[in-house]
Design an enzyme around this catalytic site. Sequence first.
Site, PDB file in Angstrom:
ATOM      1  CD  GLN A  72      -3.148  -2.218   2.326  1.00 42.87           C
ATOM      2  OE1 GLN A  72      -2.490  -2.413   3.339  1.00 42.87           O
ATOM      3  NE2 GLN A  72      -2.918  -2.844   1.195  1.00 42.87           N
ATOM      4  CD  GLU A 102     -18.095  20.756 -21.451  1.00 42.38           C
ATOM      5  OE1 GLU A 102     -17.336  21.644 -21.869  1.00 42.38           O
ATOM      6  OE2 GLU A 102     -18.430  19.782 -22.133  1.00 42.38           O
ATOM      7  CG  ASN A 148      -4.364  -3.644  13.218  1.00 45.75           C
ATOM      8  OD1 ASN A 148      -3.774  -3.666  12.134  1.00 45.75           O
ATOM      9  ND2 ASN A 148      -4.783  -4.745  13.829  1.00 45.75           N
ATOM     10  CE1 TYR A 174      -6.573  -2.375   9.087  1.00 42.69           C
ATOM     11  CE2 TYR A 174      -5.737  -4.621   8.973  1.00 42.69           C
ATOM     12  CZ  TYR A 174      -5.834  -3.352   8.433  1.00 42.69           C
ATOM     13  OH  TYR A 174      -5.212  -3.061   7.253  1.00 42.69           O
ATOM     14  CE  LYS A 191      -4.507   3.802   4.911  1.00 48.11           C
ATOM     15  NZ  LYS A 191      -5.129   2.499   4.607  1.00 48.11           N
ATOM     16  CE  LYS A 196     -18.430  24.129 -29.667  1.00 48.08           C
ATOM     17  NZ  LYS A 196     -18.174  22.718 -30.008  1.00 48.08           N
ATOM     18  CB  SER A 211      -0.923  -0.005   1.215  1.00 46.09           C
ATOM     19  OG  SER A 211      -0.160  -0.103   2.411  1.00 46.09           O
ATOM     20  CB  THR A 247     -40.088  26.015 -11.923  1.00 42.49           C
ATOM     21  OG1 THR A 247     -41.168  26.453 -12.742  1.00 42.49           O
ATOM     22  CG2 THR A 247     -39.920  26.983 -10.752  1.00 42.49           C
ATOM     23  CG  HIS A 248     -41.232  22.350 -14.388  1.00 43.39           C
ATOM     24  ND1 HIS A 248     -41.611  21.079 -14.019  1.00 43.39           N
ATOM     25  CD2 HIS A 248     -41.869  23.192 -13.524  1.00 43.39           C
ATOM     26  CE1 HIS A 248     -42.444  21.141 -12.999  1.00 43.39           C
ATOM     27  NE2 HIS A 248     -42.613  22.420 -12.676  1.00 43.39           N
ATOM     28  CG  ASN A 257     -15.840  23.872 -26.568  1.00 43.60           C
ATOM     29  OD1 ASN A 257     -16.896  24.226 -27.100  1.00 43.60           O
ATOM     30  ND2 ASN A 257     -14.873  23.261 -27.219  1.00 43.60           N
TER      31      ASN A 257
HETATM   32  N1  ARG Z   1      -1.431  -0.832   5.335  1.00 40.42           N
HETATM   33  C1  ARG Z   1      -2.395  -1.171   6.339  1.00 40.42           C
HETATM   34  C2  ARG Z   1      -3.713  -0.403   6.114  1.00 40.42           C
HETATM   35  O1  ARG Z   1      -3.684   0.567   5.450  1.00 40.42           O
HETATM   36  C3  ARG Z   1      -1.874  -0.867   7.690  1.00 40.42           C
HETATM   37  C4  ARG Z   1      -2.425  -1.717   8.753  1.00 40.42           C
HETATM   38  C5  ARG Z   1      -1.973  -3.104   8.535  1.00 40.42           C
HETATM   39  N2  ARG Z   1      -2.270  -3.933   9.652  1.00 40.42           N
HETATM   40  C6  ARG Z   1      -2.103  -5.253   9.580  1.00 40.42           C
HETATM   41  N3  ARG Z   1      -2.388  -5.918  10.627  1.00 40.42           N
HETATM   42  N4  ARG Z   1      -1.703  -5.820   8.478  1.00 40.42           N
HETATM   43  O2  ARG Z   1      -4.741  -0.799   6.577  1.00 40.42           O
END
Ligand code: ARG
Length: 465
Positions: A323, A291, A111, A318, A326, A284, A24, A156-157, A286
Amino acid sequence: MSNKMWGGRFSERPDAIMEEINVSIDVDRHLYAQDIAASKAHAAMLAAQGIITAVDAKNIAKGLDTILSEIAKGSFDFKRALEDIHMNVENRLGELIGPAAGRLHTARSRNDQVATDFRLYVRDTIDELDAALAAFQGALVERAIEHAATVMPGFTHLQTAQPVTFGHHLLAYVEMASRDRGRFADARKRLNESPLGAAALAGTSFPIDREATARALGFERPMANSLDAVSDRDFVLETLSAAAIAAVHLSRFAEEIVIWTSPLVGLVRLSDKFTTGSSIMPQKRNPDAAELVRAKTGRVIGALTALLIVMKGLPLAYQKDMQEDKEGAMEALSALSLAVRAMTGMVGDLTPDDARMKVAAGGGYATATDLADWLVRTLKMPFRDAHHVTGRIVALASKEGVALHELPLKAMREVEPKITAEVFNVLSVEASVKSRTSFGGTAPKNVLAQAKGWLKRLEKEQKFD
Ligand code: ARG
């Protein structure tokens, strides 16, 4: 080589495809500043509680500062084999300060670490979005003051309904942005609790001080339940919900700009700064930025939907699924930030065509309600009868191909003999908007007062920031 972080139990390297799905670092490297801040707070607390020595804590802090500047400078070597930001930082700390680095992870887990880092990141992002939305409101208010009395057609509409002022229309978006800011502030309040010290899921046997780390990181308090602390992603979901609604608001405004700037409508013009040309059609102009604002909404709603689906089947505590929280969220929040800034730019850039707006405002018998209201007020007619009489007068004007105020009094009297010449005072678009003085209505003096009120609020806010 087995993995350094849990090498004891493992003797083989992960399969290449295992590593590819598991890493990650490409995403969570963006959490480096938060990760280092949280580690510094944790190390200081461990020392204060006598869990590690003051010397180790000092070396850890110094090493972390070095890593912070290495990453900021771009000289840090992120390693995919180390999976994520937490292990990349800890591994480098070991290179810098030796075995004391291994003491940093006492009484915590990745975690609670990742939950802490991402809360800090989302909190920072909310603060940036709030500032961007305030600037958007400021731009709208400025134009609303300038155009408090500029008459435009209200729809309206998407049918011409009643004349309104352009300033009034812009202030509608100031209200929407204000609710957006309220939702972000609300999410921020609830997210501002610290998961740090929940450890893997059950808490820890070390005598840690969670109040201290919470305070050091600007959290209101530690989260009360360790299982909840490591498995909660409400803070991302709430922020993305607020973001999705804000993006929908911007998208509606963007759609209006696209309509207004179409040559078929021509109520508003954008300058060269916010339009693009066509490589084949020289005429044109644009509205690409509008958009794209409209389109970026899809990513924000998509990120919210995706994370809701990730979370819906997860038992406590967890799970690695989390993961996936994000990437979409980071991308969505930065898309929203860009969209807000683009809209702010367009608000400052656009030029309404006052003359055309005024003509369009009177088109489609937009002052028919004013005629009906006059019949009610002056002739004491019940509104339903007035509506019917007005309908017949509009039909007459339409048959003659003239506007309401162009229809001779004689013709109106054929429909309702009690009508007097005084009626012409209410049939112009200016008279129409001027009469809408009810609270929240479009009368220019209302709009000016509202806009000035907003200006004061925004200025005051800035002072207390
Ligand atoms: N990269 C993990 C995440 O974003 C971090 C936590 C990982 N924890 C584990 N027990 N593998 O969630």
